[in-house]
Scaffold this motif. Structure first.
Motif, PDB file in Angstrom:
ATOM      1  N   LYS A  97     -11.122  53.128 -88.229  1.00 27.44           N
ATOM      2  CA  LYS A  97     -10.284  53.989 -89.063  1.00 27.44           C
ATOM      3  C   LYS A  97      -9.341  54.875 -88.258  1.00 27.44           C
ATOM      4  CE  LYS A  97     -13.729  54.517 -92.776  1.00 27.44           C
ATOM      5  NZ  LYS A  97     -14.496  55.513 -93.565  1.00 27.44           N
ATOM      6  N   HIS A  98      -9.413  54.813 -86.941  1.00 28.08           N
ATOM      7  CA  HIS A  98      -8.703  55.821 -86.144  1.00 28.08           C
ATOM      8  C   HIS A  98      -7.197  55.849 -86.407  1.00 28.08           C
ATOM      9  CE1 HIS A  98      -8.041  52.274 -83.522  1.00 28.08           C
ATOM     10  NE2 HIS A  98      -6.934  52.898 -83.175  1.00 28.08           N
ATOM     11  N   ASP A  99      -6.617  54.705 -86.747  1.00 28.28           N
ATOM     12  CA  ASP A  99      -5.166  54.667 -86.969  1.00 28.28           C
ATOM     13  C   ASP A  99      -4.804  54.755 -88.448  1.00 28.28           C
ATOM     14  OD1 ASP A  99      -6.001  52.171 -87.779  1.00 28.28           O
ATOM     15  OD2 ASP A  99      -4.480  51.050 -86.678  1.00 28.28           O
ATOM     16  N   THR A 107       4.028  59.566 -84.358  1.00 30.61           N
ATOM     17  CA  THR A 107       5.135  59.015 -83.581  1.00 30.61           C
ATOM     18  C   THR A 107       4.629  57.780 -82.848  1.00 30.61           C
ATOM     19  OG1 THR A 107       4.691  60.253 -81.538  1.00 30.61           O
ATOM     20  CG2 THR A 107       6.043  61.346 -83.234  1.00 30.61           C
ATOM     21  N   TYR A 108       5.533  56.884 -82.465  1.00 30.98           N
ATOM     22  CA  TYR A 108       5.098  55.659 -81.798  1.00 30.98           C
ATOM     23  C   TYR A 108       4.477  55.933 -80.432  1.00 30.98           C
ATOM     24  CZ  TYR A 108       7.473  53.621 -85.719  1.00 30.98           C
ATOM     25  OH  TYR A 108       7.846  53.307 -86.994  1.00 30.98           O
ATOM     26  N   PRO A 109       5.002  56.864 -79.624  1.00 33.98           N
ATOM     27  CA  PRO A 109       4.313  57.189 -78.366  1.00 33.98           C
ATOM     28  C   PRO A 109       2.903  57.728 -78.595  1.00 33.98           C
ATOM     29  CG  PRO A 109       6.580  57.940 -78.266  1.00 33.98           C
ATOM     30  CD  PRO A 109       6.337  57.512 -79.684  1.00 33.98           C
ATOM     31  N   ASP A 110       2.737  58.589 -79.616  1.00 30.06           N
ATOM     32  CA  ASP A 110       1.404  59.110 -79.901  1.00 30.06           C
ATOM     33  C   ASP A 110       0.480  58.015 -80.417  1.00 30.06           C
ATOM     34  OD1 ASP A 110       1.997  61.634 -79.062  1.00 30.06           O
ATOM     35  OD2 ASP A 110       2.173  62.518 -81.067  1.00 30.06           O
ATOM     36  N   ALA A 111       1.015  57.117 -81.234  1.00 28.88           N
ATOM     37  CA  ALA A 111       0.202  56.021 -81.760  1.00 28.88           C
ATOM     38  C   ALA A 111      -0.259  55.098 -80.635  1.00 28.88           C
ATOM     39  CB  ALA A 111       0.990  55.235 -82.801  1.00 28.88           C
ATOM     40  N   GLU A 112       0.604  54.846 -79.677  1.00 27.84           N
ATOM     41  CA  GLU A 112       0.218  54.004 -78.536  1.00 27.84           C
ATOM     42  C   GLU A 112      -0.840  54.711 -77.691  1.00 27.84           C
ATOM     43  OE1 GLU A 112       2.239  51.266 -75.015  1.00 27.84           O
ATOM     44  OE2 GLU A 112       3.477  52.727 -76.097  1.00 27.84           O
ATOM     45  N   LYS A 113      -0.682  56.016 -77.530  1.00 24.37           N
ATOM     46  CA  LYS A 113      -1.670  56.800 -76.794  1.00 24.37           C
ATOM     47  C   LYS A 113      -3.021  56.779 -77.507  1.00 24.37           C
ATOM     48  CE  LYS A 113      -2.400  61.466 -74.950  1.00 24.37           C
ATOM     49  NZ  LYS A 113      -1.865  62.854 -74.919  1.00 24.37           N
ATOM     50  N   LEU A 114      -3.004  56.890 -78.832  1.00 19.55           N
ATOM     51  CA  LEU A 114      -4.238  56.836 -79.616  1.00 19.55           C
ATOM     52  C   LEU A 114      -4.904  55.474 -79.469  1.00 19.55           C
ATOM     53  CD1 LEU A 114      -6.186  58.116 -81.668  1.00 19.55           C
ATOM     54  CD2 LEU A 114      -4.642  57.337 -83.489  1.00 19.55           C
ATOM     55  N   TRP A 115      -4.111  54.422 -79.458  1.00 19.08           N
ATOM     56  CA  TRP A 115      -4.667  53.077 -79.295  1.00 19.08           C
ATOM     57  C   TRP A 115      -5.341  52.926 -77.935  1.00 19.08           C
ATOM     58  CZ3 TRP A 115      -7.177  49.385 -80.926  1.00 19.08           C
ATOM     59  CH2 TRP A 115      -7.139  48.092 -80.399  1.00 19.08           C
ATOM     60  N   ALA A 117      -6.746  55.209 -76.299  1.00 20.49           N
ATOM     61  CA  ALA A 117      -7.976  55.985 -76.355  1.00 20.49           C
ATOM     62  C   ALA A 117      -9.073  55.261 -77.123  1.00 20.49           C
ATOM     63  CB  ALA A 117      -7.694  57.346 -76.996  1.00 20.49           C
ATOM     64  N   ALA A 118      -8.689  54.515 -78.155  1.00 20.48           N
ATOM     65  CA  ALA A 118      -9.666  53.858 -79.024  1.00 20.48           C
ATOM     66  C   ALA A 118      -9.993  52.426 -78.610  1.00 20.48           C
ATOM     67  CB  ALA A 118      -9.149  53.863 -80.466  1.00 20.48           C
ATOM     68  N   LYS A 119      -9.118  51.813 -77.860  1.00 21.29           N
ATOM     69  CA  LYS A 119      -9.232  50.383 -77.572  1.00 21.29           C
ATOM     70  C   LYS A 119     -10.575  49.984 -76.958  1.00 21.29           C
ATOM     71  CE  LYS A 119      -6.417  46.640 -75.619  1.00 21.29           C
ATOM     72  NZ  LYS A 119      -5.129  46.336 -74.912  1.00 21.29           N
ATOM     73  N   PRO A 120     -11.116  50.702 -75.969  1.00 21.27           N
ATOM     74  CA  PRO A 120     -12.416  50.285 -75.414  1.00 21.27           C
ATOM     75  C   PRO A 120     -13.528  50.272 -76.465  1.00 21.27           C
ATOM     76  CG  PRO A 120     -11.333  51.847 -73.943  1.00 21.27           C
ATOM     77  CD  PRO A 120     -10.544  51.838 -75.214  1.00 21.27           C
ATOM     78  N   ALA A 121     -13.543  51.257 -77.348  1.00 20.81           N
ATOM     79  CA  ALA A 121     -14.578  51.299 -78.384  1.00 20.81           C
ATOM     80  C   ALA A 121     -14.396  50.172 -79.390  1.00 20.81           C
ATOM     81  CB  ALA A 121     -14.551  52.646 -79.091  1.00 20.81           C
ATOM     82  N   VAL A 122     -13.141  49.870 -79.730  1.00 23.84           N
ATOM     83  CA  VAL A 122     -12.867  48.777 -80.659  1.00 23.84           C
ATOM     84  C   VAL A 122     -13.294  47.443 -80.049  1.00 23.84           C
ATOM     85  CG1 VAL A 122     -11.023  47.481 -81.806  1.00 23.84           C
ATOM     86  CG2 VAL A 122     -11.009  49.990 -81.859  1.00 23.84           C
ATOM     87  N   ALA A 313     -15.352  60.933 -78.753  1.00 25.86           N
ATOM     88  CA  ALA A 313     -14.907  60.288 -77.513  1.00 25.86           C
ATOM     89  C   ALA A 313     -13.466  59.797 -77.644  1.00 25.86           C
ATOM     90  CB  ALA A 313     -15.832  59.130 -77.171  1.00 25.86           C
ATOM     91  N   ILE A 314     -13.143  59.207 -78.804  1.00 28.22           N
ATOM     92  CA  ILE A 314     -11.757  58.749 -79.028  1.00 28.22           C
ATOM     93  C   ILE A 314     -10.798  59.932 -79.010  1.00 28.22           C
ATOM     94  CG2 ILE A 314     -10.192  57.738 -80.738  1.00 28.22           C
ATOM     95  CD1 ILE A 314     -12.507  55.911 -81.598  1.00 28.22           C
ATOM     96  N   LEU A 315     -11.143  60.991 -79.711  1.00 23.76           N
ATOM     97  CA  LEU A 315     -10.257  62.164 -79.782  1.00 23.76           C
ATOM     98  C   LEU A 315     -10.121  62.847 -78.433  1.00 23.76           C
ATOM     99  CD1 LEU A 315     -11.311  63.659 -83.230  1.00 23.76           C
ATOM    100  CD2 LEU A 315      -9.205  62.419 -82.667  1.00 23.76           C
ATOM    101  N   TYR A 316     -11.202  62.881 -77.673  1.00 23.80           N
ATOM    102  CA  TYR A 316     -11.132  63.478 -76.326  1.00 23.80           C
ATOM    103  C   TYR A 316     -10.161  62.704 -75.453  1.00 23.80           C
ATOM    104  CZ  TYR A 316     -12.453  64.856 -71.611  1.00 23.80           C
ATOM    105  OH  TYR A 316     -12.423  65.282 -70.308  1.00 23.80           O
ATOM    106  N   ASN A 317     -10.294  61.377 -75.459  1.00 27.66           N
ATOM    107  CA  ASN A 317      -9.402  60.538 -74.646  1.00 27.66           C
ATOM    108  C   ASN A 317      -7.957  60.630 -75.124  1.00 27.66           C
ATOM    109  OD1 ASN A 317     -11.475  59.612 -72.983  1.00 27.66           O
ATOM    110  ND2 ASN A 317     -11.980  57.917 -74.370  1.00 27.66           N
ATOM    111  N   TYR A 318      -7.785  60.792 -76.415  1.00 21.10           N
ATOM    112  CA  TYR A 318      -6.442  60.895 -76.990  1.00 21.10           C
ATOM    113  C   TYR A 318      -5.775  62.227 -76.641  1.00 21.10           C
ATOM    114  CZ  TYR A 318      -2.893  61.426 -80.695  1.00 21.10           C
ATOM    115  OH  TYR A 318      -1.733  61.646 -81.400  1.00 21.10           O
TER     116      TYR A 318
END
Length: 320
Positions: A97-99, A107-115, A117-122, A313-318
Motif C-alpha cells: 500500500k505504500h504508493d 512528485t515523481y522524484p519523491d515517488a521514486e525515492k519512496l520506491w 525505500a520500499a523495494k527491498p521489502a516488496v 522501516a519504509i518511512l525511515y528509509n524514505y
C-alpha cells in the motif's frame, strides 16, 4: 475464470527445461498506456539478447488473464510472468500500500525515492510467495474526475466512487462516497449506467477510457503516484541458465529506468489530450486540498498501525 488454453498450459513451466522457450506475460492495461508499452520493449529486449531463445508474448488489456487473477496465475505457474497494479495486493501485505497513501509522495522524484525505500521489502514479500520482482513502472499522479465541479468534499457526498484497490476503497469511504470496484475496461459503461459518478485515477486512464464521453471535470489533486510491478514465477526464473537470468534482470532495470524517465512527459501529454477533448482541467480549491490532506493523514496512521515495524522501516528509509 482464466482464459488459458491447453496449448498455453503446455507452454508453461514444463517448457522451461528446453531452449527456444515461449513465455506468456499477461498485463491488465491497454496498448496505449506507458506500462504496457514498456512491457513490449522489455519483451523485445529479452528476445533480442537471448537471440530468440526466450520469447515473451505480452497479452495486454486483460486479454489472457483478468487483472485480479494475474498474481495467482504467476505464483502457481499457470503463466511465467505478469504485470499487476501493486495496490491490489494491499490486503495480502500492508507494504504493497505504500504508493497508495494520499499525499505521502506527490512528485515523481519523491515517488521514486519512496520506491527505493520500499523495494527491498516488496521483493522479500514476493519471494515468499514464489515470485521474483523484476521492475516497476509509475503511473501519472492520481487526480479527481467528476461530472460537476468539486470545490469541497460535500460536493461529492453520496456519490458512487470507483475503487480499484483496498486503499482506494478506504479513500472513497473517507471522502463520504460509496466505493464501487470497477476495473479499467469497465469504466465507460459504469459511468454511463450510473454505477459510478466519480473516480480518482491518472490522466492516462482517463485518456484510455475516453473520460470526456462521460465526465466534464478533471481536478488535479495529484494525491499519489502508484505503480505497476512486473513479476516472474521463481521456479521458472531459476530454471533458466545464468546468462538468460542476467539478460532478464538487465532488461528489467532498463524498463524501470524508462518508466521513471517517461512518466512525467506521459502525464503532460495525457492531460493535454483531456483538454483537447473538451474537459475542464483545474487546480483544487484550498478547502478541498485541506480536506484531502486530512484524509491522507488518517490513512497514513491506519497504514502504520497495520504493520508498525515494516511500515516504520519504509518511512525511515524514505525520510532519511
Amino acid at each position: 475464470m482464466l482464459k488459458l488454453t491447453s496449448a498455453l498450459l503446455l507452454g508453461g513451466l514444463a517448457s522451461t527445461a528446453s531452449f527456444a522457450e515461449k513465455w506468456h506475460m499477461p498485463t491488465p492495461y491497454g496498448d496505449g498506456n506507458l506500462p504496457t508499452q514498456i512491457a513490449y520493449n522489455f519483451a523485445q529486449e529479452v528476445k533480442d539478447n537471448t537471440k530468440g531463445e526466450l520469447d515473451i508474448t505480452v497479452h495486454s488489456g486483460g486479454s489472457l488473464v483478468k487483472h485480479t487473477e494475474i498474481p495467482r496465475s504467476v505464483k502457481t505457474g499457470q503463466v511465467q510472468m505478469g504485470e499487476v497494479f501493486m495496490g491490489i495486493l494491499g490486503n495480502e501485505n500492508p507494504i504493497y500500500k505504500h504508493d497508495n497513501i494520499p499525499f505521502l509522495a506527490t512528485t515523481y522524484p519523491d515517488a521514486e525515492k519512496l520506491w527505493k525505500a520500499a523495494k527491498p521489502a516488496v521483493a522479500k514479500a514476493l519471494d515468499k510467495d514464489g515470485m521474483v520482482l523484476l521492475y516497476a513502472v509509475a503511473w501519472p499522479a492520481q487526480s479527481l474526475y467528476s461530472k460537476e465541479p468539486v470545490n469541497k468534499l460535500a460536493d461529492l457526498e453520496g456519490a458512487k466512487m470507483r475503487a480499484y484497490s483496498p486503499s482506494t476503497s478506504r479513500l472513497a469511504d473517507l471522502m463520504g462516497t460509496t466505493p464501487t470496484t470497477i476495473q479499467v475496461p469497465d469504466i465507460p459503461q459504469a459511468f454511463s449506467t450510473g454505477i459510478i459518478q466519480a473516480m480518482v485515477t491518472s490522466p492516462s486512464t482517463g485518456v484510455d477510457s475516453q473520460a470526456w464521453d462521460y465526465v466534464n471535470h478533471f481536478t488535479e489533486i495529484s494525491a499519489w503516484i502508484p505503480k505497476n510491478i512486473v513479476v516472474v514465477n521463481k521456479r521458472a526464473f531459476r530454471r533458466l541458465d545464468k546468462a538468460s537470468q542476467e539478460i532478464i534482470l538487465d532488461a528489467a532495470a532498463n524498463a524501470e529506468s524508462a518508466g521513471w524517465a517517461g512518466v512525467a512527459a506521459r502525464a503532460a501529454k495525457d492531460k493535454a489530450t483531456l483538454i483537447a477533448n473538451g474537459m475542464t482541467v483545474s487546480q483544487p480549491s484550498p478547502e478541498l486540498i485541506k480536506e484531502l490532506k486530512a484524509i491522507g493523514k488518517t490513512m497514513s496512521d491506519e497504514w502504520k498501525a497495520e504493520a508498525p515495524k515494516d511500515v516504520a522501516a519504509i518511512l525511515y528509509n524514505y525520510e532519511k
